[in-house]
Design a protein around this motif. Sequence first.
Motif, mmCIF file in Angstrom:
data_model
loop_
_atom_site.group_PDB
_atom_site.id
_atom_site.type_symbol
_atom_site.label_atom_id
_atom_site.label_comp_id
_atom_site.label_asym_id
_atom_site.label_seq_id
_atom_site.Cartn_x
_atom_site.Cartn_y
_atom_site.Cartn_z
ATOM 1 N N HIS A 83 -39.934 37.877 -8.607
ATOM 2 C CA HIS A 83 -40.081 36.424 -9.215
ATOM 3 C C HIS A 83 -39.654 35.367 -8.126
ATOM 4 O O HIS A 83 -39.612 34.085 -8.471
ATOM 5 C CB HIS A 83 -39.098 36.316 -10.355
ATOM 6 C CG HIS A 83 -39.223 37.691 -11.414
ATOM 7 N ND1 HIS A 83 -40.487 38.170 -11.839
ATOM 8 C CD2 HIS A 83 -38.508 38.477 -11.750
ATOM 9 C CE1 HIS A 83 -40.061 38.954 -12.550
ATOM 10 N NE2 HIS A 83 -39.020 39.496 -12.526
ATOM 11 N N LEU A 104 -40.558 48.427 -14.784
ATOM 12 C CA LEU A 104 -40.077 49.298 -15.859
ATOM 13 C C LEU A 104 -40.258 48.609 -17.150
ATOM 14 O O LEU A 104 -40.718 49.159 -18.318
ATOM 15 C CB LEU A 104 -38.617 49.640 -15.590
ATOM 16 C CG LEU A 104 -38.306 50.680 -14.596
ATOM 17 C CD1 LEU A 104 -36.819 50.518 -13.964
ATOM 18 C CD2 LEU A 104 -38.316 52.126 -14.873
ATOM 19 N N SER A 105 -39.687 47.528 -17.110
ATOM 20 C CA SER A 105 -39.624 46.427 -18.501
ATOM 21 C C SER A 105 -41.111 45.748 -18.540
ATOM 22 O O SER A 105 -41.677 45.452 -17.513
ATOM 23 C CB SER A 105 -38.444 45.634 -18.334
ATOM 24 O OG SER A 105 -38.643 44.700 -17.484
HETATM 25 O O1 CA2 Z 1 -38.485 45.858 -15.039
HETATM 26 C C1 CA2 Z 1 -38.495 46.075 -13.872
HETATM 27 O O2 CA2 Z 1 -38.802 47.164 -13.403
HETATM 28 C C2 CA2 Z 1 -37.878 44.755 -13.155
HETATM 29 O O3 CA2 Z 1 -38.491 44.859 -11.832
HETATM 30 C C3 CA2 Z 1 -36.445 45.226 -12.921
HETATM 31 C C4 CA2 Z 1 -35.592 44.095 -12.175
HETATM 32 C C5 CA2 Z 1 -35.772 42.464 -12.849
HETATM 33 O O4 CA2 Z 1 -34.996 41.810 -12.175
HETATM 34 C C6 CA2 Z 1 -37.232 42.361 -12.989
HETATM 35 O O5 CA2 Z 1 -37.505 41.320 -13.727
HETATM 36 C C7 CA2 Z 1 -38.058 43.466 -13.900
HETATM 37 C C8 CA2 Z 1 -34.044 44.479 -12.384
HETATM 38 C C9 CA2 Z 1 -33.755 45.785 -11.883
HETATM 39 C C10 CA2 Z 1 -32.357 45.890 -12.144
HETATM 40 O O6 CA2 Z 1 -31.985 47.356 -12.532
HETATM 41 C C11 CA2 Z 1 -30.913 47.592 -13.134
HETATM 42 C C12 CA2 Z 1 -30.491 48.925 -13.571
HETATM 43 C C13 CA2 Z 1 -29.336 49.205 -14.095
HETATM 44 C C14 CA2 Z 1 -28.589 48.119 -14.603
HETATM 45 C C15 CA2 Z 1 -28.767 46.794 -14.307
HETATM 46 C C16 CA2 Z 1 -30.037 46.628 -13.505
#
Ligand code: CA2
Length: 150
Positions: A83, A104-105
């Motif tokens: 982003h 993932l999301s």
């Molecule tokens: O959904 C996804 O894969 C993201 O790329 C994950 C990023 C997020 O900033 C994107 O908007 C969407 C964040 C990864 C953070 O991963 C965490 C894992 C465990 C606990 C907290 C964060």
Amino acid sequence: MTANKRILVLNGPNLNMLGVREPDIYGSATLGEIEKTVRATATKLGLELTFKQTNLEGELVSWIQNARFQTELIVINAGAFSHTSIAILDALQLLEIPIIELHLSNIFAREEFRHNSYISKCATGVICGFGAAGYNLALEAAAQILSEQD
Ligand code: CA2
């Protein structure tokens, strides 16, 4: 045939924390567990897999630059850099290979600041919202794309 085609899967910041917190958003699998599953899928599909994670933007840029002559396709979950990072977009645009963007999301169902991804501007396709299964879907898509090139 997709035998011996090389796939590079790159993971960006905080993805090393998967399975530790926020399982409701990102699932309960750790990145190590995801890698194990993806390796099995790669073997099944006859793809040679490199799987990496970094928290550093510059390191991702360097890995993308080095991929130029070392891989046939990139799968990238650049995390929050998706982003924000024009540097990663610039590096990806120098490549002349297919790029699969992965999340993932479902970034479109989340906060507005996640709706724009610079990586989408150069991606062949985007997979998001399927959790850890998205990594396997990305490999299936990679095998399909590469088989169409033959
Ligand atoms: O959904 C996804 O894969 C993201 O790329 C994950 C990023 C997020 O900033 C994107 O908007 C969407 C964040 C990864 C953070 O991963 C965490 C894992 C465990 C606990 C907290 C964060």
